[in-house]
Design a protein around this motif. Structure first.
Motif, PDB file in Angstrom:
ATOM      1  N   ASP A 325       0.817  -1.217   0.000  1.00 25.51           N
ATOM      2  CA  ASP A 325       0.000   0.000   0.000  1.00 25.51           C
ATOM      3  C   ASP A 325       0.854   1.272   0.000  1.00 25.51           C
ATOM      4  O   ASP A 325       0.409   2.333   0.423  1.00 25.51           O
ATOM      5  CB  ASP A 325      -0.932   0.021   1.214  1.00 25.51           C
ATOM      6  N   HIS A 326       2.094   1.159  -0.471  1.00 24.57           N
ATOM      7  CA  HIS A 326       3.004   2.303  -0.468  1.00 24.57           C
ATOM      8  C   HIS A 326       2.448   3.438  -1.332  1.00 24.57           C
ATOM      9  O   HIS A 326       2.032   3.213  -2.474  1.00 24.57           O
ATOM     10  CB  HIS A 326       4.387   1.904  -0.993  1.00 24.57           C
ATOM     11  N   PRO A 327       2.394   4.672  -0.810  1.00 26.92           N
ATOM     12  CA  PRO A 327       1.792   5.777  -1.570  1.00 26.92           C
ATOM     13  C   PRO A 327       2.664   6.318  -2.700  1.00 26.92           C
ATOM     14  O   PRO A 327       2.153   6.999  -3.603  1.00 26.92           O
ATOM     15  CB  PRO A 327       1.576   6.858  -0.505  1.00 26.92           C
ATOM     16  N   TYR A 328       3.994   6.046  -2.673  1.00 22.77           N
ATOM     17  CA  TYR A 328       4.883   6.700  -3.647  1.00 22.77           C
ATOM     18  C   TYR A 328       5.700   5.749  -4.513  1.00 22.77           C
ATOM     19  O   TYR A 328       6.068   6.089  -5.635  1.00 22.77           O
ATOM     20  CB  TYR A 328       5.867   7.628  -2.917  1.00 22.77           C
ATOM     21  N   LEU A 336      12.548  -1.466  -8.629  1.00 22.78           N
ATOM     22  CA  LEU A 336      11.919  -0.352  -7.926  1.00 22.78           C
ATOM     23  C   LEU A 336      11.571   0.786  -8.875  1.00 22.78           C
ATOM     24  O   LEU A 336      12.430   1.290  -9.608  1.00 22.78           O
ATOM     25  CB  LEU A 336      12.848   0.180  -6.826  1.00 22.78           C
ATOM     26  N   TYR A 337      10.277   1.170  -8.830  1.00 22.06           N
ATOM     27  CA  TYR A 337       9.755   2.265  -9.653  1.00 22.06           C
ATOM     28  C   TYR A 337       9.059   3.298  -8.774  1.00 22.06           C
ATOM     29  O   TYR A 337       8.669   3.016  -7.635  1.00 22.06           O
ATOM     30  CB  TYR A 337       8.697   1.748 -10.645  1.00 22.06           C
ATOM     31  N   ASP A 338       8.884   4.451  -9.344  1.00 17.82           N
ATOM     32  CA  ASP A 338       7.914   5.405  -8.829  1.00 17.82           C
ATOM     33  C   ASP A 338       6.529   4.770  -8.960  1.00 17.82           C
ATOM     34  O   ASP A 338       6.288   3.960  -9.854  1.00 17.82           O
ATOM     35  CB  ASP A 338       8.006   6.709  -9.631  1.00 17.82           C
ATOM     36  N   LYS A 339       5.609   5.140  -8.077  1.00 15.24           N
ATOM     37  CA  LYS A 339       4.283   4.507  -8.043  1.00 15.24           C
ATOM     38  C   LYS A 339       3.567   4.557  -9.391  1.00 15.24           C
ATOM     39  O   LYS A 339       2.919   3.596  -9.808  1.00 15.24           O
ATOM     40  CB  LYS A 339       3.415   5.201  -6.979  1.00 15.24           C
ATOM     41  N   GLN A 340       3.681   5.658 -10.071  1.00 20.94           N
ATOM     42  CA  GLN A 340       3.019   5.810 -11.363  1.00 20.94           C
ATOM     43  C   GLN A 340       3.878   5.296 -12.524  1.00 20.94           C
ATOM     44  O   GLN A 340       3.499   5.431 -13.685  1.00 20.94           O
ATOM     45  CB  GLN A 340       2.667   7.283 -11.586  1.00 20.94           C
ATOM     46  N   ASP A 360       6.136   0.838 -20.695  1.00 19.78           N
ATOM     47  CA  ASP A 360       6.157   1.988 -21.602  1.00 19.78           C
ATOM     48  C   ASP A 360       5.953   3.305 -20.865  1.00 19.78           C
ATOM     49  O   ASP A 360       6.339   4.373 -21.352  1.00 19.78           O
ATOM     50  CB  ASP A 360       5.072   1.840 -22.681  1.00 19.78           C
ATOM     51  N   SER A 361       5.349   3.227 -19.690  1.00 21.06           N
ATOM     52  CA  SER A 361       5.068   4.447 -18.915  1.00 21.06           C
ATOM     53  C   SER A 361       6.327   5.094 -18.358  1.00 21.06           C
ATOM     54  O   SER A 361       6.321   6.267 -17.985  1.00 21.06           O
ATOM     55  CB  SER A 361       4.110   4.133 -17.762  1.00 21.06           C
TER      56      SER A 361
END
Length: 375
Positions: A325-328, A336-340, A360-361
């Motif tokens: 449930d990590h917000p970031y 390891l990625y940024d959440k988005q 692709d994001s």
């Protein structure tokens, strides 16, 4: 003699000098157990000036002493030094101020208090230094460079009163390999390299009630403790605070508020295999985990917002874990990625051949994302 002139000429490096005796009734100076003191107007011994290096055996320091000069126990041959305690019902218990060494001095310009003059490693015969409740400051290099001549000699015990609240100066115990167990009092502050190089230390505790917020830069660098428990008061770990230490695990007491981890904080910690960053942490500096040669799994904090460059030269890292449930942040197959997913922060060096395409994001690959990755 006068304290501002330092140790009288001719008294240092004189192993044949065993005692200093001051004629009874002297107005300015006194002696006890062969040690030279300065007196207060009341006649009490208050300033410990000099203990001859030829003095041997056990000594008791009067509880009236409020200052121990740098070099006071230079090249000492004593077996034990016990600072007399006040009775607990005495109003001076824990309130009178005792300072060991020159608190105004900093760094390596200060002479040691209990060590040797000409060497960074002095083979001390000391077995016990017992410190009282009214100890307030341990100044720069006070206990620096103490060692034992061989494994068959009992280690040095530095015994603090758990009721004392103490500030520790720069390099005050640097390279002290003579101690294996250290039970610290309530710690009020630390400084650069306060406990650097305690390579034989296997156990370290803090008395309940420690109030220091910052673990200073290089404070516990190269220490031997494996399981390290931070007091709840600590909110930040300074630059290289644990670099080269033997720690395998780091936790914090219940109610801990650790928020930030500094540059190269855990660099070259070769015993780390799996490490969980405490969930209270929000900021981890670049290279915090640099050249951790055995690190395989890193679990990030539940509140970290950025992981840029935090892992470098960790050649056995195979997985980065993130709370679901990590917000970031997020982990996809150990990456390891940024959440988005616009930023790829860490592609573990030991993950092996790429079996899953980068989404692709992703539009940014962090500068150290593939550091030492060989595929």
């Amino acid at each position: 003699f006068h304290q501002t002139t330092g140790i009288p000429t001719g008294m240092t490096n004189n192993t044949k000098l065993t005692k200093v005796h001051v004629t009874e009734g002297g107005k300015y100076y006194g002696s006890k157990d062969g040690i030279l003191y300065e007196k207060a107007e009341t006649g009490e011994l208050i300033d410990l000036l000099f203990c001859p290096s030829g003095n041997t055996g056990d000594v008791i320091i009067p509880n009236t002493v409020v200052f121990v000069q740098h070099s006071a126990f230079l090249d000492t041959q004593l077996s034990s030094i016990v600072f007399e305690e006040f009775p607990k019902d005495d109003p001076r218990y824990g309130t009178q101020i005792l300072t060991i060494g020159d608190w105004s001095g900093t760094g390596y310009n200060c002479p040691v208090v209990f060590g040797g003059e000409s060497s960074s490693s002095y083979q001390t015969p000391l077995k016990l230094i017992q410190l009282p409740s009214h100890l307030k400051f341990v100044a720069s290099r006070a206990f620096t460079g103490l060692s034992k001549p061989n494994q068959g000699v009992a280690e040095l015990v530095i015994e603090f009163n758990p009721d004392s609240t103490v500030g520790f100066g720069q390099a005050c115990m640097r390279n002290n390999s003579a101690i294996k167990v250290l039970h610290l009092p309530k710690v009020e502050s630390t400084a650069l390299q306060s406990f650097y190089g305690l390579s034989n230390l296997t156990e370290l505790t803090f008395a309940p009630g420690s109030t220091f917020a910052n673990v200073a830069d290089r404070c516990f660098e190269s220490i031997g403790v494996e399981n390290f428990v931070l007091p709840a008061s600590v909110s930040s770990l300074g630059e290289a605070a644990f670099r080269g230490a033997r720690i395998t695990n780091l936790t914090q007491e219940e109610g801990g508020i650790l928020d930030s981890i500094g540059y190269q904080c855990f660099a070259s910690c070769s015993n780390l295999v799996t490490f969980k960053i405490p969930d209270t942490v929000t900021v981890v500096a670049a290279s915090a985990f640099y050249s951790c040669s055995k690190l395989e799994v890193l679990e990030v904090s539940a509140n970290m917002q950025n992981a840029s460059g935090i892992v470098q030269s960790c050649n056995k890292l195979r997985e980065v874990r993130v709370p679901e449930d990590h917000p970031y942040l997020m982990s996809d197959d150990g990456v390891l990625y940024d959440k988005q997913q616009p930023i790829l922060f860490i592609y573990p060096a030991a993950k092996g051949a790429m079996t899953k395409a980068i989404p692709d994001s992703v539009h940014t690959i962090d500068a150290f994302a593939f550091y030492n990755y060989t595929g």
